[in-house]
Design an enzyme around this catalytic site. Structure first.
Site, short mmCIF file in Angstrom:
data_model
loop_
_atom_site.label_atom_id
_atom_site.label_comp_id
_atom_site.label_asym_id
_atom_site.label_seq_id
_atom_site.Cartn_x
_atom_site.Cartn_y
_atom_site.Cartn_z
N ASP A 157 0.83 -1.20 0.00
CA ASP A 157 0.00 0.00 0.00
C ASP A 157 0.87 1.25 0.00
O ASP A 157 1.44 1.61 1.03
CB ASP A 157 -0.91 -0.02 1.23
CG ASP A 157 -1.87 1.16 1.25
OD1 ASP A 157 -2.01 1.84 0.22
OD2 ASP A 157 -2.49 1.41 2.30
N ASP A 195 -1.70 5.60 -5.81
CA ASP A 195 -1.93 4.69 -4.69
C ASP A 195 -2.06 3.25 -5.19
O ASP A 195 -2.95 2.95 -5.99
CB ASP A 195 -3.20 5.12 -3.96
CG ASP A 195 -3.50 4.29 -2.73
OD1 ASP A 195 -2.64 3.49 -2.32
OD2 ASP A 195 -4.60 4.44 -2.17
#
Length: 451
Positions: free
Chosen positions: A106, A321
């Site tokens: 992440d 992201d």
């Protein structure tokens, strides 16, 4: 800001370790430059609950070491392969002796955490098992007196408190309401008997509903990348849903360290923010890109570049992201995209339908290829001619039930005031995060055919 939405597109990375390590000429591992390669295979996500799946995994690790007495610390250079599904799961060996743990890669969050459970078997656990702290000689729990457990740490906005045992307890909410909590601990990543990271601060969660944790990779001082002192990392996402001739899912690649393909990458400098620059809607630790516009087909949409940059409140920040499936846009940008889609294929849009509460440019029972031809390629434009291009063949995501959606949602429906480029729009592109150069690189590739 991390986005852990139920509609996340996930890529699966999984590692069942088989180590081949050359003999060392020097027993001091701190002097060893490393070149490690992790070929991996993985299973596709089949969970009906929306969380990551478990399954069987196989892989091999080859590590080569060469002596260099001038080096004082180990340099990390890892390559991993993964199959494209719904989450990027990195299987990493944690503890002493190591236990293989699955963690969602992440780039949108800082805190790394794993699932902990003392009921793990007393043998090497499979990758889907929770981490058993009692089996590791290097595991320790942070007390409440530790500085990280103090409130208002400038770059670590994690709510902490003291539990009944006077240990540091954390609780973390992601943008869609997903909740993680547990104790902050110290533990190391053990790639071999002589190759380890320093002890990390990470979370030790206890949630029986999910076997995966998070590998936080943003710019924060407590992210995996920062604590491991990694200079670069990169990944290449293969085409979603495309199968090989054997019927298996295609594999992509993930590097920790230098990427041999980077000589032909095109780079965009990150926007950076002073530590004292506090704005309510800004995430100063995100990988913030200076996006300039959006093009659909041959038409550049009439969206001011200021829409993609943070204003005085921090709204409008554009970040990339790895933890988000779709791309999310603030209303001013989203409305312009929707206007163009309506102009091109409006009569075919599924009326009254909003996927996941965020995306309303969807089509029922329609040939996605035909829609793509009518719409054309979609490009996110940056400085110096750098672009992220989604070709017309892949602008729609199959969300099930015969419905295909343009993979763009409204960020305000997530409670965010940001533009977020998800990994649906990173297919067949090398994305490199150069932490020293403070830049992000992009390079076209057929990610399923990489050597």
């Amino acid at each position: 800001m991390a986005v852990k939405s139920k509609m996340h597109l996930f890529l699966f990375l999984s590692l069942f370790l088989f180590l081949s390590l050359s003999a060392a000429e020097n027993n001091d591992s701190s002097t060893l430059p490393l070149s490690l390669s992790f070929p991996l295979t993985a299973v596709r996500h089949n969970s009906s609950s929306g969380s990551e799946s478990s399954g069987t995994f196989r892989a091999a690790l080859i590590a080569n070491r060469k002596q260099n007495p001038r080096l004082r610390t180990a340099s990390y250079n890892y390559k991993l392969l993964f199959k494209y599904s719904m989450a990027l799961i990195v299987s990493l060996p944690i503890g002493t002796p190591p236990q293989t743990q699955q963690m969602v890669l992440d780039t949108g969050s800082q805190l790394s955490w794993i699932q902990c459970d003392k009921k793990a078997p007393k043998v090497a656990p499979p990758p889907t098992a929770s981490f058993d702290p009692s089996l590791s000689s290097t595991f320790s729990v942070l007390p409440c007196s530790h500085p990280v457990c103090k409130p208002r740490i400038p770059d670590f906005t994690l709510p902490t408190s003291c539990d009944q045992n006077r240990l540091c307890h954390y609780s973390y909410f992601y943008a869609d309401g997903t909740f993680a909590e547990g104790n902050l601990v110290r533990e190391k990543f053990t790639f071999s008997r002589s190759v380890t990271t320093p002890p990390f601060i990470l979370g030790c969660a206890k949630d029986p509903s999910d076997s995966q944790g998070i590998l936080g990779m943003n710019l924060g001082r407590l992210s995996f990348a920062s604590q491991a002192k990694i200079n670069k990392f990169s990944y290449c996402v293969p085409t979603r849903g495309r199968q090989t001739k054997s019927g298996s899912l295609p594999t992509g690649s993930f590097y920790l360290g230098n990427n041999p393909n980077s000589r032909w990458f095109k780079y965009v400098n990150l926007l950076t923010f002073r530590q004292s620059q506090r704005m309510p809607n800004l995430d100063p630790l995100a990988f913030t890109l200076p996006m300039q516009g959006i093009r659909i087909g041959a038409r550049r949409l009439n969206i001011p570049a200021t829409v993609f940059r943070p204003d005085s409140s921090g709204s409008g920040q554009t970040m990339i992201d790895s933890g988000s499936e779709f791309t999310f846009l603030v209303d001013e940008a989203y409305n312009k995209v929707r206007e163009e889609i309506v102009r091109l294929v409006g009569p075919r849009i599924k009326k009254g339908y909003v996927y996941g509460g965020v995306a309303d440019m969807c089509f029922q029972g329609t040939d996605a290829v035909a829609i793509g031809r009518l719409v054309g390629d979609m490009a996110f434009e940056f400085e110096k001619g750098v672009e992220i291009v989604a070709p017309k063949e892949r602008i729609l995501a199959d969300v099930g039930g015969g419905v295909h959606c343009l993979a763009i949602g409204r960020s305000n429906m997530l409670g965010a005031a940001s533009n977020i480029i998800g990994n649906f729009h990173q297919q067949n592109i090398w994305v490199e995060f150069d932490l020293v150069g403070r830049r992000v690189g992009f390079g076209k590739a057929d990610c399923s055919r990489l050597p």
